[in-house]
Design an enzyme around this catalytic site. Structure first.
Site, mmCIF file in Angstrom:
data_model
loop_
_atom_site.group_PDB
_atom_site.id
_atom_site.type_symbol
_atom_site.label_atom_id
_atom_site.label_comp_id
_atom_site.label_asym_id
_atom_site.label_seq_id
_atom_site.Cartn_x
_atom_site.Cartn_y
_atom_site.Cartn_z
ATOM 1 N N CYS A 80 0.836 -1.202 0.000
ATOM 2 C CA CYS A 80 0.000 0.000 0.000
ATOM 3 C C CYS A 80 0.870 1.251 0.000
ATOM 4 C CB CYS A 80 -0.864 0.023 1.241
ATOM 5 S SG CYS A 80 -1.864 -1.452 1.424
ATOM 6 N N ARG B 73 2.389 0.934 -5.848
ATOM 7 C CA ARG B 73 2.488 0.096 -4.651
ATOM 8 C C ARG B 73 1.235 -0.741 -4.416
ATOM 9 N NH1 ARG B 73 6.770 2.349 -1.398
ATOM 10 N NH2 ARG B 73 6.076 1.119 0.357
ATOM 11 N N TRP C 284 -3.129 -2.348 -1.574
ATOM 12 C CA TRP C 284 -2.897 -3.703 -2.057
ATOM 13 C C TRP C 284 -3.471 -4.596 -0.965
ATOM 14 C CZ3 TRP C 284 -0.150 -8.194 -0.712
ATOM 15 C CH2 TRP C 284 -0.012 -9.139 -1.741
ATOM 16 N N ASN D 53 0.091 0.873 5.865
ATOM 17 C CA ASN D 53 0.772 -0.049 4.951
ATOM 18 C C ASN D 53 1.402 -1.129 5.802
ATOM 19 O OD1 ASN D 53 2.401 -1.311 3.023
ATOM 20 N ND2 ASN D 53 4.014 0.232 3.209
ATOM 21 N N GLY D 54 1.119 -2.395 5.504
ATOM 22 C CA GLY D 54 1.728 -3.484 6.273
ATOM 23 C C GLY D 54 0.657 -4.368 6.878
ATOM 24 N N GLU E 109 13.492 -15.492 -16.186
ATOM 25 C CA GLU E 109 13.060 -14.095 -16.072
ATOM 26 C C GLU E 109 12.058 -13.772 -17.184
ATOM 27 O OE1 GLU E 109 12.879 -11.848 -14.104
ATOM 28 O OE2 GLU E 109 12.941 -9.921 -15.090
ATOM 29 N N LYS F 221 8.246 -12.486 -16.527
ATOM 30 C CA LYS F 221 7.738 -11.234 -17.094
ATOM 31 C C LYS F 221 6.450 -11.489 -17.876
ATOM 32 C CE LYS F 221 9.569 -8.800 -15.285
ATOM 33 N NZ LYS F 221 10.718 -8.732 -14.456
ATOM 34 N N GLU G 36 3.546 -12.203 -15.530
ATOM 35 C CA GLU G 36 3.153 -11.042 -14.730
ATOM 36 C C GLU G 36 2.283 -10.057 -15.487
ATOM 37 O OE1 GLU G 36 7.172 -9.644 -13.676
ATOM 38 O OE2 GLU G 36 6.279 -9.215 -11.743
ATOM 39 N N HIS H 124 13.426 -34.759 -18.946
ATOM 40 C CA HIS H 124 13.076 -35.396 -17.667
ATOM 41 C C HIS H 124 11.651 -35.071 -17.241
ATOM 42 C CE1 HIS H 124 17.182 -36.701 -17.319
ATOM 43 N NE2 HIS H 124 17.605 -35.452 -17.526
ATOM 44 N N LYS I 139 4.348 -3.258 -6.398
ATOM 45 C CA LYS I 139 5.773 -3.094 -6.661
ATOM 46 C C LYS I 139 6.644 -3.466 -5.465
ATOM 47 C CE LYS I 139 9.199 -1.520 -9.190
ATOM 48 N NZ LYS I 139 9.584 -2.415 -10.282
#
Ligand code: F6R
Length: 607
Positions: free
Chosen positions: A2, A27, A74, A98-99, A479, A483, A486, A502, A602
């Site tokens: 947040c 955020r 968030w 936030n948290g 990566e 990406k 996401e 395998h 983020k």
């Protein structure tokens, strides 16, 4: 996570709060809200979804007032609805947070038993009620904040708007960042300095368990025990222009394009092209000083860690591990005497990375931070900081900070190798030369964007995509898959090409594009054998290679892009760009929200 902001000034609060929230939206963007103080008391507006919804609401139903708090969420506790949106209010207070308040259930049950009623499912509303009650009991915001900190468990930052006191805003920090902004037109509290760009560059970062009491005549900062403390006022060097989108459609697009500069600026701190030297100032890396390195991070930064591990092993012959921060601490991983912990975090505020770093410190190990935020908690708590100088990254998907982290880790590996005597000064000078030309090579790769866009449009049609590579290219493949997931929401998996047989090879059919990251290095032929196996099963092969690879590849690929040749050691930096651009253009093609993909934020300040 947040984003929070508070303002007390001479002008109207709403435009300042909205401006700050827009900058903090990276955020979290599940809901947004503000509360302002005026003659009527505290007045609140909240909306589910993005800040644009709150703005629309304020256009038709505005509020006036010269002090206020704002929040972009968030969601952690409770669905992303208007009812759960911050600020949460009761009595004389409105709280943004936030948290996570870990003991919120116990606190809520106690207060319910005492007759308080809760409207939301959030942990934050508990803070509003508790603070309101403490304000009654203790009489002053300072005493109430001190008592509040004693009662709350968890990691959080708070900004509280208070009615009927000369302390109009109160802030607190425990585990999540909070800055005080000193502007000409007013005083601020904010999750980060970015929120204040355009309003002030003068910022003080609160330390753990600090409280901030904001009055019209200034801000008083209290340390643990409620004693006044001074926190340095720093110039953030952020201007509104630096963090705008410029001529780009998205921050991610801009940040991909900024990589030659970001990597160049970062290398500039560790590389002396004239002397042909690479140094890590302040670090002892030779035998005796460091016997093992453990590189720890989350997400994209973890992939940077994996690349670092490959280089440390190969160049410096140093045992190295790369670990996911959220796992490291809980399995109580041992760290040998002489083990160095390297913690990699763009934001420097990732809760898992920070907790793992504190665990390593608790074991008595030296810890080194690679971060893009020198004022962050990770940076402050590390023994040594290796900064990346990528500039603010706003797009939720990391791009320029990834390549900048990888650039720093390359310098770390080279410096370690030199100190361990596994390479000599001629080789260091040669590698310094390789790094010197890297930014211009990155610019040449970026200029190939149209080729990557065409591949992306093909990939955008797929439901599943497979990425393959060997060595550090396997990590670039990972990566690339991250990406793509996401921002385009296409299911993508990455595997070390040799692992295909395998198990994962069972996934391949004609509907699955197989993107192969394979520079023409010593592993190229092996990778190509695996590619043939995929092709034999109908896989559509998209080959990302270089001039040497293209010469050797034969007619294996349905599509091929040929990147400029570079020294095989630094290919991850160059090959990262196509995988970023493929994800970006696939998302564009699908019309997803590139900068603010669903469910993500983020800076992940909860565990
Ligand atoms: C992916 C991404 C995340 C971050 C991760 C760690 O594009 O951005 O996976 O890399 O959340 O964040 P930092 O580096 O801030 O610790």
């Amino acid at each position: 996570m947040c984003g929070i902001i508070g303002f007390l000034g001479n002008g109207e609060a709403v435009p300042v709060l909205l401006d700050g929230l827009r900058r903090l939206e990276y955020r979290g963007y599940d809901s947004a809200g503000i509360a302002v103080l005026n003659q009527e008391g505290i007045v609140r507006r909240r909306a589910a979804g993005k800040i644009a919804n709150l703005e629309a609401m304020l256009t038709s139903n505005g509020v006036a007032g010269k002090a206020g708090v704002g929040h972009t969420r968030w969601a952690t506790h409770g669905a992303p609805t208007r009812r759960n949106a911050h600020p949460h209010m009761t009595g004389r207070v409105a709280v943004v947070h936030n948290g996570i308040i870990e003991n919120y259930r116990t606190l809520r049950d106690d207060m319910r038993a005492g007759g308080r009623r809760f409207e939301s499912e959030t942990d934050t509303e508990v803070v509003a009620h508790l603070f309101d009650a403490l304000l009654e009991a203790e009489g002053t915001p300072a005493a109430a904040m001190t008592a509040l900190m004693e009662r709350l468990e968890g990691m959080f930052a708070l900004a509280i708007l208070i009615e009927g006191d000369d302390v109009v805003l109160a802030g607190a920090r425990r585990g999540a960042p909070l800055a005080v902004g000193w502007g000409e037109g007013g005083l601020f509290l904010a999750s980060d300095a970015i929120a204040l760009a355009g309003h002030t560059r003068k910022v003080s970062y609160l330390e753990e368990d600090d409280l901030a009491l904001v009055r019209r005549d200034g801000v008083e900062i209290l340390g643990t025990g409620g004693h006044p403390v001074k926190r340095p006022v720093v110039d953030t060097e952020l201007s509104g222009a630096v963090i705008g989108k410029g001529n780009y459609r998205h921050f991610m697009e801009k940040e991909i394009h900024e990589q030659p500069v970001a990597v160049g600026e970062t290398l500039g701190r560790y590389l002396d092209p004239d002397a042909g030297s690479i140094t890590i100032p302040g670090a002892s890396l030779g035998p005796g000083a460091v016997e093992r390195m453990t590189l720890i991070a989350c997400g994209t930064a973890y992939y940077a860690a994996l690349i670092g591990k490959y280089w440390l092993e190969r160049l410096a012959r140093l045992p190295a591990d790369a670990d996911i921060a959220s796992e490291f601490r809980y399995r109580q991983a041992p760290m040998v005497e002489g083990g160095l912990g390297v913690f990699i975090s763009q934001s420097g505020e990732t809760a898992d990375t920070l907790a793992a770093m504190r665990y390593a410190r608790g074991l008595g190990r030296t810890v080194l931070a690679v971060t893009n935020t020198e004022t962050s908690t990770v940076a402050r708590e590390a023994d040594l900081v290796l900064a990346t100088h990528a500039g603010p990254e706003i797009g939720v998907a990391a791009t320029k900070t990834f390549t900048s982290q990888v650039a720093v880790l390359f310098c770390l590996a080279v410096a370690t190798a030199r100190d361990r005597g596994t390479i000599d000064h001629h080789e260091v000078a040669r590698l310094a030369g390789v790094l010197t030309t890297l930014p211009s090579t990155l610019a040449r790769v970026i200029a190939m964007e149209e080729e990557f866009r065409q591949i992306a449009w093909d990939v955008a049609e797929a439901r599943h995509v497979l990425y393959l590579g060997r060595g550090t290219s396997a990590i670039v493949a990972m990566e690339g898959a991250l990406k793509l997931k996401e921002i385009s929401y296409i299911h993508a998996e990455a595997h070390a090409a040799g692992e295909m047989k395998h198990g994962p090879i069972a996934l391949i059919d004609e509907h699955v594009p197989v993107i192969v990251v394979a520079p023409g290095d010593e592993l190229f032929d092996k990778t190509m054998s695996n590619v043939e196996e995929a092709r034999a099963r109908g896989g559509r092969i998209i080959l990302i290679t270089d001039e040497a690879g293209a010469a050797d590849a034969g007619p294996v690929a349905d599509r091929m892009v040929v990147l400029p040749a570079v020294d095989s050691l630094v290919t991850p930096l160059v090959h990262a760009i196509p995988v970023q651009m493929i994800a970006y253009h696939a998302a564009m093609r699908k019309g997803t929200d590139v900068d603010q993909p669903r469910n993500l934020a983020k800076s992940v300040t909860v565990e």
